[in-house]
Scaffold this motif. Structure first.
Motif, PDB file in Angstrom:
ATOM      1  N   ASP A  68       0.805  -1.227   0.000  1.00 26.75           N
ATOM      2  CA  ASP A  68       0.000   0.000   0.000  1.00 26.75           C
ATOM      3  C   ASP A  68       0.836   1.274   0.000  1.00 26.75           C
ATOM      4  OD1 ASP A  68      -2.319  -1.513   0.077  1.00 26.75           O
ATOM      5  OD2 ASP A  68      -2.482  -1.416   2.267  1.00 26.75           O
ATOM      6  N   ARG A  69       2.128   1.164   0.115  1.00 26.27           N
ATOM      7  CA  ARG A  69       2.967   2.358   0.305  1.00 26.27           C
ATOM      8  C   ARG A  69       2.965   3.300  -0.889  1.00 26.27           C
ATOM      9  NH1 ARG A  69       7.691  -0.894   3.482  1.00 26.27           N
ATOM     10  NH2 ARG A  69       6.455  -1.180   5.372  1.00 26.27           N
ATOM     11  N   GLU A  70       2.936   2.759  -2.081  1.00 28.17           N
ATOM     12  CA  GLU A  70       2.958   3.622  -3.258  1.00 28.17           C
ATOM     13  C   GLU A  70       1.699   4.474  -3.353  1.00 28.17           C
ATOM     14  OE1 GLU A  70       3.314   3.126  -8.047  1.00 28.17           O
ATOM     15  OE2 GLU A  70       4.522   1.807  -6.789  1.00 28.17           O
ATOM     16  N   VAL A  71       0.549   3.915  -2.995  1.00 32.16           N
ATOM     17  CA  VAL A  71      -0.702   4.668  -3.080  1.00 32.16           C
ATOM     18  C   VAL A  71      -0.978   5.475  -1.812  1.00 32.16           C
ATOM     19  CG1 VAL A  71      -1.754   3.099  -4.743  1.00 32.16           C
ATOM     20  CG2 VAL A  71      -2.112   2.716  -2.297  1.00 32.16           C
ATOM     21  N   ALA A  72      -0.204   5.267  -0.766  1.00 31.45           N
ATOM     22  CA  ALA A  72      -0.418   5.989   0.494  1.00 31.45           C
ATOM     23  C   ALA A  72      -0.198   7.488   0.345  1.00 31.45           C
ATOM     24  CB  ALA A  72       0.495   5.439   1.583  1.00 31.45           C
ATOM     25  N   ALA A 106      10.789   7.957   0.817  1.00 32.49           N
ATOM     26  CA  ALA A 106      10.577   6.512   0.831  1.00 32.49           C
ATOM     27  C   ALA A 106       9.810   6.149   2.090  1.00 32.49           C
ATOM     28  CB  ALA A 106      11.915   5.775   0.793  1.00 32.49           C
ATOM     29  N   LEU A 107       8.822   5.287   1.952  1.00 31.31           N
ATOM     30  CA  LEU A 107       8.075   4.748   3.084  1.00 31.31           C
ATOM     31  C   LEU A 107       8.593   3.334   3.303  1.00 31.31           C
ATOM     32  CD1 LEU A 107       4.472   5.971   2.163  1.00 31.31           C
ATOM     33  CD2 LEU A 107       6.242   7.164   3.478  1.00 31.31           C
ATOM     34  N   LEU A 115       6.111   2.750  10.850  1.00 31.19           N
ATOM     35  CA  LEU A 115       6.503   3.301   9.559  1.00 31.19           C
ATOM     36  C   LEU A 115       7.762   4.148   9.695  1.00 31.19           C
ATOM     37  CD1 LEU A 115       5.606   3.633   6.556  1.00 31.19           C
ATOM     38  CD2 LEU A 115       4.466   5.741   7.281  1.00 31.19           C
ATOM     39  N   ARG A 116       8.608   4.069   8.694  1.00 28.39           N
ATOM     40  CA  ARG A 116       9.761   4.970   8.564  1.00 28.39           C
ATOM     41  C   ARG A 116       9.520   5.813   7.316  1.00 28.39           C
ATOM     42  NH1 ARG A 116      16.058   3.489   8.852  1.00 28.39           N
ATOM     43  NH2 ARG A 116      15.599   4.115  10.984  1.00 28.39           N
ATOM     44  N   CYS A 117       9.511   7.138   7.493  1.00 31.97           N
ATOM     45  CA  CYS A 117       9.443   8.067   6.372  1.00 31.97           C
ATOM     46  C   CYS A 117      10.829   8.673   6.224  1.00 31.97           C
ATOM     47  CB  CYS A 117       8.421   9.167   6.631  1.00 31.97           C
ATOM     48  SG  CYS A 117       6.733   8.563   6.740  1.00 31.97           S
ATOM     49  N   LYS A 118      11.449   8.387   5.102  1.00 37.64           N
ATOM     50  CA  LYS A 118      12.826   8.816   4.865  1.00 37.64           C
ATOM     51  C   LYS A 118      12.836   9.780   3.682  1.00 37.64           C
ATOM     52  CE  LYS A 118      17.363   6.889   3.798  1.00 37.64           C
ATOM     53  NZ  LYS A 118      18.094   5.637   3.529  1.00 37.64           N
ATOM     54  N   VAL A 119      13.291  11.011   3.932  1.00 38.01           N
ATOM     55  CA  VAL A 119      13.358  12.027   2.890  1.00 38.01           C
ATOM     56  C   VAL A 119      14.825  12.301   2.593  1.00 38.01           C
ATOM     57  CG1 VAL A 119      12.729  14.364   2.183  1.00 38.01           C
ATOM     58  CG2 VAL A 119      11.200  13.060   3.693  1.00 38.01           C
TER      59      VAL A 119
END
Length: 141
Positions: A68-72, A106-107, A115-119
């Motif tokens: 689901d990460r791409e559509v999140a 990147a999720l 969840l890790r949100c990496k920018v």
């Protein structure tokens, strides 16, 4: 909710438009806190290496399944979560601000269990002259 928020900010600077950077950080941290269980954890870190800057927000919430990460990050997508307030715009707003900086998000799975949100801001920066256009884009989201 008694969520414990910690940080390790080893990179002292991210080049960019302050309002857009604030939107990225505020939205990622607020989202992490919102989805954490009572007594959960959120950790914010930055890493600066070889001219590259990375921002990471980890949480101990339920995370987002890999499928689901791409559509999140799509507008109004709440991934079927009806019990949480919000309109499903947080990650799409973050994505827009990230892309305005020529950065990538990147999720991923977090070592805290959520969840890790990496920018990754790379080595680029956004020009102050672009500020007006960026503010207009963010305001019309």
């Amino acid at each position: 909710k008694s969520v414990k928020v910690t940080s390790n900010l080893s990179a002292s600077r991210i080049n960019g438009l302050p309002m857009a950077l604030l939107l990225i950080l505020r939205n990622l941290v607020a989202n992490a806190v919102m989805y954490c269980p009572v007594g959960g954890r959120v950790h914010v870190s930055t890493l600066g290496e070889s001219g590259r800057t990375t921002l990471v927000v980890d949480d101990s919430g339920p995370g987002i399944p890999a499928a689901d990460r791409e559509v999140a990050v799509a507008r109004f997508n709440r991934l079927g979560q009806q019990q949480i307030d919000g309109g499903g715009l947080v990650l799409s707003i973050v994505l827009m601000a990230v892309e305005l900086h020529g950065a990538r998000i990147a999720l991923l799975d977090s070592p805290l269990g959520g969840l890790r949100c990496k920018v990754d801001f790379g080595t680029g920066s956004i020009e102050a002259a672009d500020a007006h256009e960026i503010v207009l884009k963010l305001a019309t989201t």
